[in-house]
Design a protein around this motif. Structure first.
Motif, short mmCIF file in Angstrom:
data_model
loop_
_atom_site.label_atom_id
_atom_site.label_comp_id
_atom_site.label_asym_id
_atom_site.label_seq_id
_atom_site.Cartn_x
_atom_site.Cartn_y
_atom_site.Cartn_z
N ALA A 289 0.86 -1.19 0.00
CA ALA A 289 0.00 0.00 0.00
C ALA A 289 0.89 1.24 0.00
N VAL A 290 0.68 2.13 -0.97
CA VAL A 290 1.56 3.28 -1.16
C VAL A 290 0.88 4.55 -0.65
N PHE A 291 1.50 5.17 0.33
CA PHE A 291 1.02 6.37 1.02
C PHE A 291 1.45 7.61 0.21
N CYS A 292 0.45 8.40 -0.23
CA CYS A 292 0.71 9.58 -1.06
C CYS A 292 0.11 10.82 -0.38
N PRO A 293 0.72 11.31 0.69
CA PRO A 293 0.04 12.31 1.53
C PRO A 293 -0.27 13.64 0.85
N THR A 294 0.66 14.20 0.05
CA THR A 294 0.36 15.51 -0.52
C THR A 294 -0.79 15.40 -1.52
N SER A 295 -0.85 14.31 -2.26
CA SER A 295 -1.94 14.10 -3.21
C SER A 295 -3.26 13.88 -2.49
N ASN A 296 -3.25 13.05 -1.45
CA ASN A 296 -4.48 12.77 -0.72
C ASN A 296 -5.07 14.02 -0.09
N LEU A 297 -4.21 14.90 0.39
CA LEU A 297 -4.68 16.16 0.96
C LEU A 297 -5.15 17.12 -0.14
N PHE A 298 -4.36 17.25 -1.21
CA PHE A 298 -4.67 18.20 -2.26
C PHE A 298 -6.00 17.88 -2.95
N LEU A 299 -6.24 16.61 -3.23
CA LEU A 299 -7.46 16.21 -3.90
C LEU A 299 -8.61 15.92 -2.93
N GLY A 300 -8.34 16.08 -1.62
CA GLY A 300 -9.38 15.86 -0.62
C GLY A 300 -9.83 14.41 -0.53
N SER A 301 -8.91 13.48 -0.77
CA SER A 301 -9.30 12.08 -0.89
C SER A 301 -9.48 11.39 0.46
#
Length: 435
Positions: A289-301
């Motif tokens: 499982a790959v953690f992508c924090p800046t993307s998850n925050l930016f896209l509101g995921s």
């Protein structure tokens, strides 16, 4: 070629540090060195001991008082998305339709792909990243541009042509057979060349028909040493649409499970909204499982529950990544800064030693590449980053009060950017200063 001795304050990890006091998990030497020849680390440790074992006439590159670590590793990025990073106002599916898909149509042009590939690798090296697992576009030409550029720089990478035959613009769709044929041709041309690793890359279940996932599974059976990369459970609307297009699957993870795409070299981007059954399947298969924090925050995921996934009865293998261009920065330091905040919002903390383990040895282990990269151990490739914790006035001021290695690492994680990267070495050759 003469041996090269890279000198500085040496830090490398043996295991994941469970706390800032877990001194057995890492090796640190205030006056250390890495001895390099022909792109490979011959020895590392205290300077005096390593220098004593070097051949006469070796060259010394003195980086004191800076920190020397293994080069950073990014486990999930999209090289065709460089020119849509920082695009306003969309969640995942709108992001794809409004920004990503129109941009990726440009990669049918091999010259455009080559131009962006050069800039992509420039940014990685500027930020201390020496290995990346990357998605290309659906076009065979984009993968050729990506691998050719990585080969020219002698970089260790994972990559693949995206496979998608539905729910995308016509200019971005292939067919089950053409995706198989193109991927097989790319494997034959690039996989195992230099330091290149191919990943079978169905974008995600929404854009691949059952017939195409069958083709992806066939490729994995034919070439069992390959990686497989895709996306999983990033966004609630995505999960709902996936259930519509695969109504007979038990859940999102069950689709990849059904087609035999999970396993120790399966890299699954995001994995935010997993059920317990899905997490158990990933654990049982050894998938990542790959953690992508800046993307998850930016896209509101959503917030990836990093510590719960690590500590559950059936723990998950984890990696971390920028996810550029949904992610907002090419830097793994900035990635772990945002990751720290995501983890804090879930009521936990990640100690700074564990952060640096994650973006070096931890990601190397997740990518099944730790025998080659992610450490400073003899026999591994000499991919190295040199960090300056006093790179900016704000950092220099804060360093006046720093007393421990853990504090220095947390400062770097929280305040540093590409200006803190003194040098990036790829197979022993200085790469950032050559940009």
């Amino acid at each position: 070629m003469a041996q090269k001795l890279i000198r500085g304050r040496l830090l490398s990890f043996k295991a994941e540090p469970r706390s800032i006091d877990d001194h057995d998990a890492y090796i640190f030497d205030e006056d250390g060195a890495v001895l390099v020849e022909d792109g490979v680390i011959l020895a590392s440790g205290g300077f005096a001991q390593v220098a004593a074992g070097a051949e006469a006439g070796y060259a010394v590159v003195d980086h004191r008082p800076h920190l020397i670590l293994p080069g950073f590793i990014d486990a999930h990025a999209h090289f065709p998305q460089m020119q849509v990073i920082a695009s306003y106002g969309a969640e995942l599916l709108d992001w794809l339709n409004d920004y990503t898909f129109p941009e990726e149509t440009r990669f049918s042009d091999i010259q455009h792909g080559r131009h962006i590939a050069r800039l992509f690798f420039d940014e990685l090296l500027r930020n201390g990243t020496t290995t990346v697992a990357a998605y290309c576009s659906v076009h065979k030409e984009s993968a050729e541009a990506f691998f050719a550029e990585a080969l020219a720089r002698n970089m260790c990478v994972v990559g693949g042509k995206v496979m998608m035959d539905r729910n995308a613009p016509a200019a971005l769709t292939d067919t089950p057979q053409s995706s198989y044929d193109d991927t097989k041709a790319l494997i034959g041309e690039w996989h195992g060349r230099g330091r290149l690793n191919y990943a079978v890359t169905p974008r995600f279940a929404i854009t691949s028909s059952p017939e195409q996932l069958e083709m992806a599974a066939a490729l994995m059976r034919e070439f069992p040493d390959l990686h497989m990369q895709t996306h999983l459970s990033e966004n609630h609307d995505e999960i709902a649409l996936t259930a519509e297009v695969y109504p007979d699957a038990p859940d999102y993870t069950g689709i990849y499970e059904q087609y035999g795409l999970l396993g120790p070299k399966a890299l699954l981007g995001h994995c935010i909204h997993l059920s317990e059954r899905e997490a158990d399947v990933l654990s049982d298969t050894g998938s990542v499982a790959v953690f992508c924090p800046t993307s998850n925050l930016f896209l509101g995921s959503g917030l990836f529950d990093y510590q719960r996934y690590r500590k559950r009865e059936k723990p998950l293998r984890l990696a971390s990544a920028t996810d550029v261009g949904g992610g907002t920065n090419y830097s793994m330091l900035r990635t772990m800064d945002e990751g720290y905040k995501v983890i804090a919002l879930n009521g936990e903390k990640l100690n700074p030693l564990a952060s640096f383990w994650q973006i070096t040895r931890g990601n190397a282990e997740a990518l099944s590449l730790s025998e080659r990269v992610g450490t400073l151990e003899p026999g591994t490739d000499a991919d190295i980053v040199v960090l300056n914790a006093r790179a900016t006035p704000v950092m220099e001021l804060r360093m006046e009060r720093v007393e421990t290695l853990a504090e220095e690492l947390f400062l770097l994680q929280t305040l540093a950017d590409d200006r803190a990267i003194v040098e990036t070495y790829v197979a022993g050759e200085a790469a950032k200063s050559a940009l």
